[in-house]
Design a protein around this motif. Structure first.
Motif, mmCIF file in Angstrom:
data_model
loop_
_atom_site.group_PDB
_atom_site.id
_atom_site.type_symbol
_atom_site.label_atom_id
_atom_site.label_comp_id
_atom_site.label_asym_id
_atom_site.label_seq_id
_atom_site.Cartn_x
_atom_site.Cartn_y
_atom_site.Cartn_z
ATOM 1 N N LEU A 69 0.827 -1.114 0.135
ATOM 2 C CA LEU A 69 -0.017 -0.116 0.098
ATOM 3 C C LEU A 69 0.917 1.381 0.118
ATOM 4 O O LEU A 69 0.540 2.395 -0.943
ATOM 5 C CB LEU A 69 -0.968 0.086 1.084
ATOM 6 C CG LEU A 69 -1.855 1.278 1.595
ATOM 7 C CD1 LEU A 69 -2.712 1.585 0.319
ATOM 8 C CD2 LEU A 69 -2.386 1.184 2.496
ATOM 9 N N ALA A 70 1.910 1.269 0.631
ATOM 10 C CA ALA A 70 2.863 2.370 0.926
ATOM 11 C C ALA A 70 3.501 2.652 -0.362
ATOM 12 O O ALA A 70 3.500 3.776 -0.994
ATOM 13 C CB ALA A 70 3.875 2.315 2.104
ATOM 14 N N ILE A 71 4.148 1.442 -0.978
ATOM 15 C CA ILE A 71 4.735 1.748 -2.405
ATOM 16 C C ILE A 71 3.860 2.155 -3.553
ATOM 17 O O ILE A 71 4.100 2.971 -4.339
ATOM 18 C CB ILE A 71 5.299 0.482 -2.628
ATOM 19 C CG1 ILE A 71 6.530 -0.115 -1.896
ATOM 20 C CG2 ILE A 71 5.594 0.418 -4.154
ATOM 21 C CD1 ILE A 71 7.068 -1.530 -1.915
ATOM 22 N N PHE A 82 8.723 2.162 -9.654
ATOM 23 C CA PHE A 82 10.032 1.964 -8.710
ATOM 24 C C PHE A 82 10.714 0.829 -9.089
ATOM 25 O O PHE A 82 10.042 -0.268 -9.525
ATOM 26 C CB PHE A 82 9.944 2.246 -7.238
ATOM 27 C CG PHE A 82 9.347 3.360 -6.789
ATOM 28 C CD1 PHE A 82 10.297 4.547 -6.795
ATOM 29 C CD2 PHE A 82 8.028 3.740 -6.471
ATOM 30 C CE1 PHE A 82 9.739 5.676 -6.213
ATOM 31 C CE2 PHE A 82 7.727 4.918 -6.129
ATOM 32 C CZ PHE A 82 8.495 6.046 -6.051
ATOM 33 N N LYS A 83 12.217 0.779 -8.864
ATOM 34 C CA LYS A 83 12.905 -0.468 -8.858
ATOM 35 C C LYS A 83 13.488 -0.560 -7.496
ATOM 36 O O LYS A 83 13.266 0.355 -6.811
ATOM 37 C CB LYS A 83 14.185 0.024 -10.002
ATOM 38 C CG LYS A 83 13.928 0.257 -11.299
ATOM 39 C CD LYS A 83 14.982 0.383 -12.317
ATOM 40 C CE LYS A 83 14.397 0.573 -13.689
ATOM 41 N NZ LYS A 83 14.110 1.719 -14.027
ATOM 42 N N LYS A 84 13.896 -1.827 -7.393
ATOM 43 C CA LYS A 84 14.204 -2.373 -5.961
ATOM 44 C C LYS A 84 15.446 -1.344 -5.258
ATOM 45 O O LYS A 84 15.202 -1.093 -4.011
ATOM 46 C CB LYS A 84 14.641 -3.607 -5.898
ATOM 47 C CG LYS A 84 15.902 -4.054 -6.450
ATOM 48 C CD LYS A 84 16.137 -5.478 -6.567
ATOM 49 C CE LYS A 84 17.601 -5.801 -7.288
ATOM 50 N NZ LYS A 84 17.839 -7.198 -7.077
ATOM 51 N N ASP A 116 12.347 -5.906 -3.734
ATOM 52 C CA ASP A 116 11.731 -6.552 -5.062
ATOM 53 C C ASP A 116 10.505 -7.577 -4.878
ATOM 54 O O ASP A 116 9.772 -7.463 -5.922
ATOM 55 C CB ASP A 116 12.897 -7.147 -5.564
ATOM 56 C CG ASP A 116 12.986 -7.525 -6.964
ATOM 57 O OD1 ASP A 116 12.356 -6.656 -7.797
ATOM 58 O OD2 ASP A 116 13.314 -8.773 -7.530
ATOM 59 N N GLU A 117 10.448 -8.124 -3.989
ATOM 60 C CA GLU A 117 9.265 -9.322 -3.703
ATOM 61 C C GLU A 117 8.123 -8.456 -3.842
ATOM 62 O O GLU A 117 7.109 -8.892 -4.545
ATOM 63 C CB GLU A 117 9.557 -10.044 -2.613
ATOM 64 C CG GLU A 117 10.498 -11.062 -2.730
ATOM 65 C CD GLU A 117 10.772 -11.766 -1.439
ATOM 66 O OE1 GLU A 117 9.986 -11.558 -0.540
ATOM 67 O OE2 GLU A 117 11.701 -12.617 -1.301
ATOM 68 N N ARG A 118 7.995 -7.305 -2.979
ATOM 69 C CA ARG A 118 6.510 -6.512 -2.779
ATOM 70 C C ARG A 118 6.277 -5.810 -4.148
ATOM 71 O O ARG A 118 5.380 -5.757 -4.614
ATOM 72 C CB ARG A 118 7.144 -5.388 -1.716
ATOM 73 C CG ARG A 118 7.323 -5.865 -0.381
ATOM 74 C CD ARG A 118 6.261 -6.809 0.187
ATOM 75 N NE ARG A 118 5.388 -7.680 -0.466
ATOM 76 C CZ ARG A 118 5.682 -9.076 -0.623
ATOM 77 N NH1 ARG A 118 6.503 -9.745 0.054
ATOM 78 N NH2 ARG A 118 4.731 -9.799 -1.158
ATOM 79 N N ILE A 122 3.115 -6.381 -6.425
ATOM 80 C CA ILE A 122 2.007 -5.106 -6.828
ATOM 81 C C ILE A 122 2.097 -5.504 -8.461
ATOM 82 O O ILE A 122 0.990 -5.267 -9.016
ATOM 83 C CB ILE A 122 2.951 -3.852 -6.722
ATOM 84 C CG1 ILE A 122 2.693 -3.712 -5.374
ATOM 85 C CG2 ILE A 122 2.191 -2.779 -7.378
ATOM 86 C CD1 ILE A 122 3.747 -2.559 -4.711
ATOM 87 N N ALA A 123 2.943 -5.778 -9.269
ATOM 88 C CA ALA A 123 3.020 -5.873 -10.583
ATOM 89 C C ALA A 123 2.101 -7.001 -10.901
ATOM 90 O O ALA A 123 1.524 -6.920 -12.047
ATOM 91 C CB ALA A 123 4.456 -6.370 -11.369
ATOM 92 N N GLU A 124 1.947 -8.030 -10.263
ATOM 93 C CA GLU A 124 1.168 -9.080 -10.324
ATOM 94 C C GLU A 124 -0.431 -8.844 -10.182
ATOM 95 O O GLU A 124 -1.138 -9.276 -10.947
ATOM 96 C CB GLU A 124 1.526 -10.480 -9.649
ATOM 97 C CG GLU A 124 2.706 -11.027 -10.020
ATOM 98 C CD GLU A 124 3.186 -12.076 -9.118
ATOM 99 O OE1 GLU A 124 2.505 -12.446 -8.088
ATOM 100 O OE2 GLU A 124 4.480 -12.674 -9.285
ATOM 101 N N LYS A 125 -0.508 -7.867 -9.340
ATOM 102 C CA LYS A 125 -1.863 -7.223 -8.874
ATOM 103 C C LYS A 125 -2.496 -6.610 -10.158
ATOM 104 O O LYS A 125 -3.649 -6.594 -10.380
ATOM 105 C CB LYS A 125 -2.074 -6.707 -7.722
ATOM 106 C CG LYS A 125 -1.922 -7.398 -6.628
ATOM 107 C CD LYS A 125 -1.755 -6.759 -5.376
ATOM 108 C CE LYS A 125 -1.642 -7.333 -4.026
ATOM 109 N NZ LYS A 125 -1.464 -6.581 -2.688
#
Length: 126
Positions: A69-71, A82-84, A116-118, A122-125
């Motif tokens: 949510l923050a990202i 963003f990138k990691k 990066d996992e987060r 987000i990308a998958e959602k």
């Protein structure tokens, strides 16, 4: 107008009430929040967070969903993907590093791999 003003955000773990978030403005007033932002686009971030957290006592889900949510809020407000290596994220009360039950009573920064996992989640959602 004050030439130098400092806004401070305080995060703590209260063992009776759970995680707590406070913000102190340059005039010295402090208020508790569910979520907050500081900086030039803080009003846009407030609006985004208000829509996401409307009629809720706090951000729902585990620490990973709260970080997402923050990202997402930062990405939406700043119009940036963003990138990691471009983010620094810290959490209070996340999972214990020693594998025991309950929340970690301290504060820690997420590693680039965890960020990066987060970002991948987000990308998958989307």
């Amino acid at each position: 107008m004050r030439p130098y003003g400092v806004s401070t955000t305080l995060v703590s773990l209260d063992f009776e009430n759970g995680p707590q978030l406070y913000k102190c403005d340059p005039a010295g007033y402090y208020t508790g929040y569910k979520a907050t932002a500081s900086g030039p686009k803080q009003q846009e971030a407030f609006n985004h967070l208000e829509k996401k957290l409307k009629n809720k006592d706090n951000a729902e889900g585990n620490w990973e969903e709260v970080v997402e949510l923050a990202i997402t809020t930062l990405s939406t407000v700043l119009s940036v993907d963003f990138k990691k290596g471009e983010l620094e994220i810290g959490i209070a009360g996340g999972p214990r590093a020693d594998g025991k039950e309950g929340a970690d009573p301290g504060f820690r920064s997420l590693t680039e791999e965890e960020i990066d996992e987060r970002l991948q989640a987000i990308a998958e959602k989307d």
